[in-house]
Write a protein that holds these residues in place. Sequence first.
Motif, mmCIF file in Angstrom:
data_model
loop_
_atom_site.group_PDB
_atom_site.id
_atom_site.type_symbol
_atom_site.label_atom_id
_atom_site.label_comp_id
_atom_site.label_asym_id
_atom_site.label_seq_id
_atom_site.Cartn_x
_atom_site.Cartn_y
_atom_site.Cartn_z
ATOM 1 N N UNK A 334 0.830 -1.214 0.000
ATOM 2 C CA UNK A 334 0.000 0.000 0.000
ATOM 3 C C UNK A 334 0.859 1.256 0.000
ATOM 4 N N UNK A 335 1.903 1.240 0.797
ATOM 5 C CA UNK A 335 2.800 2.403 0.827
ATOM 6 C C UNK A 335 3.460 2.634 -0.528
ATOM 7 N N UNK A 336 3.848 1.560 -1.200
ATOM 8 C CA UNK A 336 4.487 1.694 -2.502
ATOM 9 C C UNK A 336 3.502 2.171 -3.567
ATOM 10 N N UNK A 337 2.243 1.733 -3.492
ATOM 11 C CA UNK A 337 1.221 2.209 -4.426
ATOM 12 C C UNK A 337 1.026 3.716 -4.268
ATOM 13 N N UNK A 338 0.920 4.161 -3.037
ATOM 14 C CA UNK A 338 0.735 5.596 -2.788
ATOM 15 C C UNK A 338 1.963 6.378 -3.270
ATOM 16 N N UNK A 339 3.126 5.849 -3.000
ATOM 17 C CA UNK A 339 4.357 6.536 -3.376
ATOM 18 C C UNK A 339 4.515 6.664 -4.889
ATOM 19 N N UNK A 340 4.254 5.583 -5.630
ATOM 20 C CA UNK A 340 4.542 5.568 -7.061
ATOM 21 C C UNK A 340 3.348 5.948 -7.947
ATOM 22 N N UNK A 341 2.142 5.661 -7.495
ATOM 23 C CA UNK A 341 0.975 5.839 -8.365
ATOM 24 C C UNK A 341 0.062 6.983 -7.931
ATOM 25 N N UNK A 342 0.183 7.409 -6.699
ATOM 26 C CA UNK A 342 -0.665 8.493 -6.200
ATOM 27 C C UNK A 342 0.219 9.587 -5.607
ATOM 28 N N UNK A 343 1.059 10.217 -6.428
ATOM 29 C CA UNK A 343 2.050 11.180 -5.909
ATOM 30 C C UNK A 343 1.429 12.375 -5.197
ATOM 31 N N UNK A 344 0.274 12.847 -5.673
ATOM 32 C CA UNK A 344 -0.368 13.993 -5.025
ATOM 33 C C UNK A 344 -0.821 13.627 -3.611
ATOM 34 N N UNK A 345 -1.375 12.441 -3.478
ATOM 35 C CA UNK A 345 -1.782 11.972 -2.152
ATOM 36 C C UNK A 345 -0.555 11.777 -1.269
#
Length: 360
Positions: A334-345
Amino acid sequence: MLIAFRVDASHHIGAGHGMRCHTLAKSLKTMLQNWVPDIQMTFVATKGANLLLGLIREEGFGYIEVDAIASSVAHIPADLWIIDHYQLDQRFESELVNAGKKVMVIDDLANRDHRCDLLLDCNLTDNFTQRYQHLIPEKCEVLLGPQYALLREEFYLDGSGHQQTCSAAPRVLICFGGSDPVNMTTTALDALELCKESRLSADVVIGSSHRNKQDILERVSHCQHIDVHIDCAYMAALMRKADVMIGAGGSMHWERCISRLPGLVVTIAENQIESTVCVSKQEACVYAGHYNEVSAKCIASLLTAMLSDTGKLAAMAQQAGAILPAKAGTPEVCRQIIRHLLPEVNLVIQQRQQHQQQQQ
């Protein structure tokens, strides 16, 4: 924000793909809801591949059907697509990427080209770090190995991973997935009858969609030492109680590893074989073979040998825990998804965390 999962679950392909996407959806929603109040999850499935429809709706997730596996999903306004399907590849993914969507692929096979921003394969194979070298875009981020296994929240609760030691009355856990398409559950029950360990007790886990559910229930109704659990939501607790698990490969390897539970493994799909051989080489399980070449007598013999050697069981538990540490898996994905795919979040989260640190 809408995150869409393109995944199927049916009697033919089993429930594994759908279950791991369901796990990821729950964890992502939990992690994001404080930062993205309008976060929504929806599942997109081929018509008829609705084995987990009840579970999906129970969680409050959306559900959309398409006519065929390769049907376009361009009409669904998702911000991020997570695709978990062996019959989809770069041809399906390219339409989404060309439309400006972020795309994550969950795969196990490494047998086709992908066009995605992030790829996850938690399998352990001899060459797992190089498997996708020529199958993905150069800028695609990869999450490879068991440390990225998608495990349910219950496996991260306090006390979920302590080591077992074989007790005076050994307890065996039997599970081959929710649907168990080849009905290895019945073969395992046959093995228990052949096992010379008279004090043996067992927990049997099946899904409500198991085709042989009624036969299994009838069979164990007269056995006081066997309990059947249907649509079990407490698998981690059962693993903590068990001394050995008779089960399939695939994602169950990582559930056993984080629980430090020795496994007697029968693979029920071709794509489970390679990782099972690797886990066996690391002495974290005993590999009995593929389902079509494993008999009840074989399972009984291997189980008897395992239960009679408590030292080896303890060593297997230790090896399993080394493959998948207690805090790895779903939270890190989950942390990697947020980091790489949801940069604004990700930026908002970092800013708020910095602000909180400054106030302390």
